[in-house]
Design an enzyme around this catalytic site. Structure first.
Site, PDB file in Angstrom:
ATOM      1  N   SER A 155      24.268 -47.623  -4.931  1.00 33.14           N
ATOM      2  CA  SER A 155      23.028 -46.987  -5.377  1.00 33.14           C
ATOM      3  C   SER A 155      22.584 -47.432  -6.767  1.00 33.14           C
ATOM      4  CB  SER A 155      23.167 -45.457  -5.365  1.00 33.14           C
ATOM      5  OG  SER A 155      23.950 -45.014  -6.451  1.00 33.14           O
ATOM      6  N   LYS A 192      24.887 -41.876 -12.037  1.00 34.23           N
ATOM      7  CA  LYS A 192      23.435 -41.975 -11.892  1.00 34.23           C
ATOM      8  C   LYS A 192      22.769 -42.009 -13.270  1.00 34.23           C
ATOM      9  CE  LYS A 192      22.985 -41.672  -7.346  1.00 34.23           C
ATOM     10  NZ  LYS A 192      24.402 -41.996  -7.093  1.00 34.23           N
TER      11      LYS A 192
END
Length: 234
Positions: A155, A192
């Protein structure tokens, strides 16, 4: 000689790599330079590459490395303790780049604990146990406590973070909006980019396959922020 925009972009990339260990995304570069489209960023990057100031890293989506800085920039603001700029990303066989001598090597690296795997994708169980230790160049570290996590997932590929990379994390419970962090959500940890949006916290991926997740401020616990990464070849 660089144009003003070329110089601004080069210094933005340089500072972002120093702060986070990875190059900024095209969207971040576009926003920082206040350009209307990514095509302008593409042209600036191509110009910087042709002049030998940056290079694209093979097999890494949109990843850049600063090769040199304009003479006036390097003279005005040399990195602490170093005579020339060194990127925060080291690639090789699992060890830091060789130093001039064994004594220098011993002084220029630090053994950090590998605490397990961190998800760059769907959150996985929180990291708890030390698996082994990894020598990390002192050039990547500053003051404070650091640890290492192995990345699992894709990701964050557009931030230059690949599955199997080892990310260097500076331990802490605060982060500035826009920094890449280890975030604990409930009993799950994830890697993230953190954005503060009003009273909410957004955890953004760097891969269009993954959606941004929004949480209340009391739902996200920052465990540390990214300062660099090491890539091993097997």
């Amino acid at each position: 000689m660089l144009t003003r925009k070329q110089h601004e972009l080069l210094m933005f990339i340089h500072e972002r790599i120093k702060e986070t260990g990875v190059s900024p995304s095209f969207d971040e570069m576009k926003e920082a330079l206040d350009l209307a489209s990514k095509s302008g960023i593409h042209r600036l990057i191509t110009a910087l590459e042709e002049r030998g100031f940056i290079r694209r890293l093979a097999h890494r989506a949109r990843a850049l490395e600063v090769v040199k800085l304009p003479q006036q920039a390097t003279a005005a603001a040399p990195p602490k303790g170093r005579g020339a700029f060194r990127p925060q990303v080291f690639e090789g066989g699992g060890a830091p780049p060789p130093a001039a001598s064994p004594a220098a090597a011993a002084n220029d690296s630090r053994e950090l604990p590998i605490l397990g795997r961190i998800a760059a994708g769907t959150p996985i169980d929180a990291i708890q146990h030390e698996r082994e230790r990894l020598p990390v160049p002192e050039a990547m570290l500053g003051a404070g406590e650091h640890y290492v996590l192995e990345v699992q997932g894709d990701s964050m590929i557009e931030a230059g973070i690949l599955d199997g990379d080892y990310v260097i994390i500076k331990k802490g419970d605060t982060a500035t909006s826009g920094e890449i962090v280890v975030a604990l959500v409930g009993e799950e940890a994830t890697l993230k980019r953190l954005r503060k949006k009003g009273g909410s916290i957004a955890l953004e991926a760097a891969n269009p396959k993954y959606e941004t997740r929004i949480f209340g401020p009391d739902q996200v616990e920052v465990q540390g922020k990214l300062v660099g990464l090491i890539r091993r070849y097997h």
